[in-house]
Design an enzyme around this catalytic site. Structure first.
Site, PDB file in Angstrom:
ATOM      1  N   ASP A  37       0.856  -1.192   0.000  1.00 54.78           N
ATOM      2  CA  ASP A  37       0.000   0.000   0.000  1.00 54.78           C
ATOM      3  C   ASP A  37       0.888   1.235   0.000  1.00 54.78           C
ATOM      4  O   ASP A  37       1.330   1.674   1.054  1.00 54.78           O
ATOM      5  CB  ASP A  37      -0.883   0.019   1.248  1.00 54.78           C
ATOM      6  CG  ASP A  37      -1.790  -1.181   1.321  1.00 54.78           C
ATOM      7  OD1 ASP A  37      -1.391  -2.204   1.906  1.00 54.78           O
ATOM      8  OD2 ASP A  37      -2.898  -1.098   0.766  1.00 54.78           O
ATOM      9  N   ASP A 177     -10.587  -4.319  -1.785  1.00 49.77           N
ATOM     10  CA  ASP A 177      -9.566  -3.975  -0.805  1.00 49.77           C
ATOM     11  C   ASP A 177     -10.179  -3.042   0.236  1.00 49.77           C
ATOM     12  O   ASP A 177     -10.640  -1.947  -0.091  1.00 49.77           O
ATOM     13  CB  ASP A 177      -8.411  -3.269  -1.529  1.00 49.77           C
ATOM     14  CG  ASP A 177      -7.320  -2.806  -0.591  1.00 49.77           C
ATOM     15  OD1 ASP A 177      -6.343  -2.209  -1.078  1.00 49.77           O
ATOM     16  OD2 ASP A 177      -7.440  -3.024   0.630  1.00 49.77           O
TER      17      ASP A 177
HETATM   18  C1  DX5 Z   1      -6.642   1.358   2.388  1.00 43.88           C
HETATM   19  C2  DX5 Z   1      -5.717   0.177   2.435  1.00 43.88           C
HETATM   20  C3  DX5 Z   1      -6.378  -0.947   3.195  1.00 43.88           C
HETATM   21  C4  DX5 Z   1      -5.527  -2.165   3.331  1.00 43.88           C
HETATM   22  C5  DX5 Z   1      -6.354  -3.321   3.843  1.00 43.88           C
HETATM   23  O1  DX5 Z   1      -5.968   2.430   1.876  1.00 43.88           O
HETATM   24  O2  DX5 Z   1      -5.399  -0.216   1.107  1.00 43.88           O
HETATM   25  O3  DX5 Z   1      -7.563  -1.280   2.506  1.00 43.88           O
HETATM   26  O4  DX5 Z   1      -4.968  -2.469   2.127  1.00 43.88           O
HETATM   27  O5  DX5 Z   1      -6.803  -2.932   5.079  1.00 43.88           O
HETATM   28  P1  DX5 Z   1      -7.796  -3.819   5.973  1.00 43.88           P
HETATM   29  O6  DX5 Z   1      -7.841  -5.213   5.396  1.00 43.88           O
HETATM   30  O7  DX5 Z   1      -7.168  -3.770   7.333  1.00 43.88           O
HETATM   31  O8  DX5 Z   1      -9.115  -3.142   5.903  1.00 43.88           O
END
Ligand code: DX5
Length: 226
Positions: A37, A177
């Site tokens: 990320d 995501d």
């Molecule tokens: C948002 C991030 C999150 C991450 C996953 O900017 O990209 O979505 O990847 O986070 P969780 O699975 O903890 O919601």
């Protein structure tokens, strides 16, 4: 024929002081790829990995790396994340005024192109570039942080995107995501997402990462429709 289910960890919840070891643990746990990320503190209110961090982890594992570029100027950074060892680059349509050109540039770098849509961004932003895409990411949270609540109202958007892709005849995966967990993954899979990113929920499994990957994969498979 259902598309193959891919379970993709976000490394946001990982121990940043041991990222190489964390990547090894994720590969051993059976993940299909690792999502980095990448955040610049401008497009989203958070700052994370530069290419050198990813490059440092690259030699430790063979698993595919995808760079989710949550940055204001992705066009200037594409080559650096390819050189760092990423096999897929995800750009946000909100940051690429010349998306058709950007996706072509990613492909010319020998990398797989993908486009991400924030929750409010309509599907028509990718309607005319499906031929250039390997994947479309439908954000199920507003980007910037892990651990946020899943936005269930994105499921009709995923369903409509799957229909759009099917009608186009192009071979494009759908990734989701944000907030993907044991209680939300079935809805996302049933809607048509086949690549599922999980960060905080995956790392919360008391039985460990391998159990978590297997559990999430099984839930997604059971919910998949043709
Ligand atoms: C948002 C991030 C999150 C991450 C996953 O900017 O990209 O979505 O990847 O986070 P969780 O699975 O903890 O919601």
């Amino acid at each position: 024929m259902p598309r193959s289910i891919e379970i993709v960890p976000s490394v946001l919840p990982a121990d940043f002081s041991r990222l190489g070891e964390e990547c090894i643990a994720l590969e051993k746990a059976g993940v299909d790829r690792i999502q980095w990320d990448v955040m610049d503190g401008v497009f989203v209110p958070n700052l994370t990995f530069g290419p050198d961090v990813i490059a440092a982890c690259r030699p430790h594992v063979d698993v595919t790396f995808e760079a989710h570029l949550m940055v204001a100027n992705p066009d200037e950074l594409l080559h650096t994340y390819v050189e760092a060892g990423c096999q897929m680059i995800i750009v946000h349509v909100e940051t690429t005024p010349h998306l058709h050109r950007t996706l072509g540039a990613i492909r010319e770098l020998g990398c797989r192109p993908a486009a991400a849509l924030n929750p409010a961004t309509p599907l028509n932003a990718v309607e005319h570039v499906l031929d250039l895409l390997d994947m479309v990411l439908v954000m199920t949270v507003n980007p910037g942080f892990g651990g946020q609540a899943y936005i269930q109202s994105m499921e009709p958007k995923v369903r409509a995107l799957r229909q759009m892709i099917t009608t186009s005849g192009h071979d494009v995966d759908i990734e989701v995501d944000g907030g993907i967990s044991s209680s939300t993954i079935s809805g996302a899979s049933a809607a048509g997402a086949n690549v599922l990113v999980s960060g905080s929920a995956l790392y919360k499994y008391e039985q460990g990462l391998k159990f978590g990957v297997q559990s999430l994969r099984q839930l997604a498979l059971e919910a998949q429709v043709d």
